[in-house]
Design an enzyme around this catalytic site. Structure first.
Site, short mmCIF file in Angstrom:
data_model
loop_
_atom_site.label_atom_id
_atom_site.label_comp_id
_atom_site.label_asym_id
_atom_site.label_seq_id
_atom_site.Cartn_x
_atom_site.Cartn_y
_atom_site.Cartn_z
N HIS A 131 0.84 -1.21 0.00
CA HIS A 131 0.00 0.00 0.00
C HIS A 131 0.87 1.25 0.00
O HIS A 131 0.63 2.20 -0.76
CB HIS A 131 -0.90 -0.02 1.23
N GLU A 132 1.89 1.27 0.85
CA GLU A 132 2.77 2.45 0.92
C GLU A 132 3.54 2.64 -0.38
O GLU A 132 3.74 3.78 -0.84
CB GLU A 132 3.71 2.34 2.12
N HIS A 135 1.48 4.36 -2.93
CA HIS A 135 1.53 5.82 -2.80
C HIS A 135 2.75 6.38 -3.53
O HIS A 135 2.67 7.42 -4.19
CB HIS A 135 1.62 6.22 -1.32
N GLU A 202 -6.34 7.26 -0.59
CA GLU A 202 -6.23 6.03 0.19
C GLU A 202 -6.89 4.86 -0.54
O GLU A 202 -6.35 3.76 -0.56
CB GLU A 202 -6.85 6.22 1.57
#
Length: 285
Positions: A131-132, A135, A202
């Site tokens: 997930h990071e 980003h 998100e």
């Protein structure tokens, strides 16, 4: 290209807020000073805000020798995402959380708390770090880091306006009620900017992370576990620097009322539901 447009619009919006507050504090002279200050802050945010955020959290850089399993996990996921290897940091906090920062994929960093490494399984942790890295891949990290830095500055200047008042260009005191209004409304405006940008980001990072790891169910399980654990464990550094909360994978702030209303994160239940649908269908669109 679209992220650069969003970044420019974000900087312009926050600069406008600075100018309004400057006008309330010092009239036209205050507006000029605020404009110069905002330009300086924009420059600082672009080049140095990631270092400042990591320092706020007392994050310690690790490598293959000091945190071998965690470091190798990030490297494997970065390779899957076709990204340069980011710098890797650990934060000595019991609260489970993680974030990414930096101005572009070539100058990125990912950070996780020691608490999240204790709470999550290796599979769940892969979901979080994917997930990071999503980003990073989407170039969200510059926007989130700039927003955090500028929102903190807006709150500080708004507080200055409330406690010290202001004067117009002729040196006359401004209406104290107007000063109080600015002090109250400017941080809310900053929060609205953060919220508008962060919530959609998100969802996209959840989707992108699921694609990188190939395991949306792992991220769904991680979010559920982080949500349950974080509710009972205060994140002291985040509470001290609330403007940085929107950088985290899960909102680290405790409280209700306006804090929940202006939350920069979508509801955990909705994020989990979307991820479970991806796991069920095998589709990430």
């Amino acid at each position: 290209m679209f992220n650069w447009v969003k970044t420019a619009m974000l900087m312009a919006a926050i600069t406008a807020l600075f100018i309004v507050i400057g006008g309330m504090i010092g009239g036209s002279r205050g507006m000029t000073i605020a404009l110069l200050f905002a330009l300086g802050m924009n420059f600082f945010s672009y080049w140095f805000s990631d270092k400042m955020v990591l320092r706020m959290y007392n994050a310690q850089e690790v490598d293959e020798n000091t945190a071998p399993q965690f470091y190798r996990m990030v490297r494997e996921l970065a390779t899957r995402a076709n990204l340069p290897m980011p710098r890797v940091y650990l934060i000595n906090e019991d609260a489970p959380n993680a974030f990414a920062t930096g101005r572009n994929p070539e100058h990125a960093a990912v950070a996780a708390t020691t608490g999240i490494l204790r709470v999550l399984s290796e599979r769940e942790m892969r979901g979080v770090m994917a997930h990071e890295l999503a980003h990073v891949k989407h170039r969200d990290i510059l926007i989130s880091t700039i927003t955090a830095t500028m929102a903190g500055a807006i709150s500080a200047i708004a507080n200055f306006a409330m406690f010290f008042g202001g004067r117009d260009e002729n040196g006359r005191p401004v209406n104290p009620i107007a000063g109080i209004a600015v002090a109250l409304l400017a941080p809310i405006a900053g929060a609205l900017i953060q919220m508008a940008i962060s919530r959609a980001r998100e969802f996209e990072a959840d989707r992108g992370g699921a694609q990188i790891s190939g395991d949306p169910q792992a991220l769904a399980s991680a979010l559920d576990k982080i949500h349950r654990y974080a509710a009972g464990i205060p994140f002291q550094a985040a509470e001290a620097h609330p403007a940085t909360a929107q950088m985290m994978i899960m909102n680290p702030l405790h409280g209700g009322g306006l804090q929940n209303l202006f939350s920069t994160h979508p509801a955990t239940e909705e994020r989990i539901a979307r991820l479970m649908e991806m796991a069920r269908t095998g589709r990430f669109d």
